[in-house]
Scaffold this active site. Structure first.
Site, mmCIF file in Angstrom:
data_model
loop_
_atom_site.group_PDB
_atom_site.id
_atom_site.type_symbol
_atom_site.label_atom_id
_atom_site.label_comp_id
_atom_site.label_asym_id
_atom_site.label_seq_id
_atom_site.Cartn_x
_atom_site.Cartn_y
_atom_site.Cartn_z
ATOM 1 N N HIS A 1 0.829 -1.208 -0.057
ATOM 2 C CA HIS A 1 0.058 0.184 0.048
ATOM 3 C C HIS A 1 0.978 1.226 -0.026
ATOM 4 O O HIS A 1 0.732 2.216 0.856
ATOM 5 C CB HIS A 1 -1.099 -0.039 1.192
ATOM 6 N N TYR B 1 4.428 -5.445 9.483
ATOM 7 C CA TYR B 1 4.185 -4.254 9.197
ATOM 8 C C TYR B 1 5.671 -3.720 10.041
ATOM 9 O O TYR B 1 6.211 -2.449 9.646
ATOM 10 C CB TYR B 1 3.164 -3.652 10.108
#
Length: 359
Positions: free
Chosen positions: A60, A330
């Site tokens: 993203h 992440y």
């Protein structure tokens, strides 16, 4: 005859063993040993696909920062004791993005859109969310996700994906067919503002009396859904989502309802690839209001890790393995891009758009 002093060797051997065990554990966690084991760095490597963009998120990568607030509904405090549901208003900063690892990709080519949020209450509690436009995850396990990333890679000998590898992956993970069907049939929305964003992982809500319920949540837009036609997709500017967002914000704030869906007995709690039936109990727990946007290169979202396992008291994690894997990957992605920025390996902070790159 005086007793002999105790020899130090047993104690030294015990210390050496502890050091060895700690070093082994560190090497195992880092993926330096047991290389066939799936680790967060290996998963991020697969997401990068051999072409990382220094200084950017590994997934993203293209997006914008947004800011606003969250107002809870009157029924929200009965669902969870989290302060975000009891104080009148909570400041929000977040990020709207598209799927993919290319920060200069044309918006209209992205099948997935995403919304990440950080809500911070007056007593310092934080609730971080990472939601996507798809209604369920493609696969059930981190290993399946890794294989999904690797299977379509071009064969060095032919320069094309190996059909046998894709067939083997699909045979091993038949749940992917549901996601493929959604991707082929569900219409894309014309804007970030009229997209529904889903938290596909299950969490536990804990109320003031200690009662627990498993839930999933979605941000459902108050703006009416408008599909993006194929003609519009072909003609869209590379950065049309950002341009549309700015135009809409000039007209006023954008709003989404936070919808909490309760699981029923027997619903799959730990498998995000399975949707819950549509007749499950729903609660509107409040309204998200976004008032402004900023470029991600200079906005407040730039240095935030939107780890969905950061939750306040009153919200707890499920044992969903994808949820744990998201937190680990992440973290690796965040550390890589922060390290690249600190070493001046990333491009200078600028609002470079896909349109400018194309020129």
């Amino acid at each position: 005859m005086p007793p002999k002093p105790p020899t130090p060797w047993p104690a030294l051997a015990a210390i050496a063993l502890i050091v060895l065990l700690l070093a082994t554990a560190f090497a195992w966690a880092a993926g330096w040993i047991g290389r066939d084991r799936l680790t967060a760095p290996r998963l991020v490597d697969a997401i990068e696909g051999g072409k990382p963009y220094a200084g950017f998120r590994r997934a993203h990568s293209k997006g914008v920062c947004v800011a606003g607030y969250f107002d809870p509904s009157t029924q929200a405090a009965a669902l969870s004791r989290a302060q975000v549901f009891s104080q009148p208003r909570t400041a929000v900063q977040g990020r709207l993005s598209i799927g993919g690892a290319d920060p200069y990709a044309p918006d209209a080519q992205a099948r997935v859109r995403s919304l990440a949020l950080l809500l911070k209450t007056e007593n310092g509690q934080e609730w971080r969310m990472a939601m996507n436009s798809f209604p369920f995850f493609p696969v059930s396990t981190p290993a399946g996700f890794h294989k999904q990333l690797v299977a379509p890679r071009p064969d060095p000998a032919t320069g094309k994906p190996d059909p046998a590898k894709m067939a083997a992956f699909l045979a091993e993970h038949p749940e992917v067919e549901r996601f493929q069907a959604w991707a082929k049939s569900a219409p894309s929305s014309s804007s970030w503002a009229n997209t529904a964003y889903n938290g596909v992982n299950a969490f536990r809500f804990v109320d003031a009396a200690g009662r627990e319920r498993f839930v999933r949540w979605s941000m459902e837009p108050q703006a009416p859904f408008e599909p993006l036609s194929e003609a519009e997709r072909r003609q869209a500017d590379p950065d049309y989502l950002r341009e549309d967002l700015q135009a809409r914000l000039r007209q006023g704030p954008l709003r989404w309802n936070l919808v909490i869906v309760e699981a029923a007995p027997g619903d799959p709690i730990d498998d995000p690839a399975q949707a819950w039936p549509g007749n499950r109990r729903r609660h509107i727990a409040g309204v998200l209001v976004l008032e402004s946007s900023q470029p991600q290169a200079t906005g407040r979202c730039r240095d935030v890790n939107y780890d969905p396992t950061v939750v306040p008291d009153g919200i707890a994690l499920s044992s969903d393995p994808i949820l744990a894997a998201r937190a680990a990957t992440y973290s690796v992605s965040f550390n890589r891009r922060e390290r690249e920025t600190a070493r001046d390996q990333a491009p200078p902070a600028s609002d470079v758009t896909a349109q400018e790159v194309a020129r």
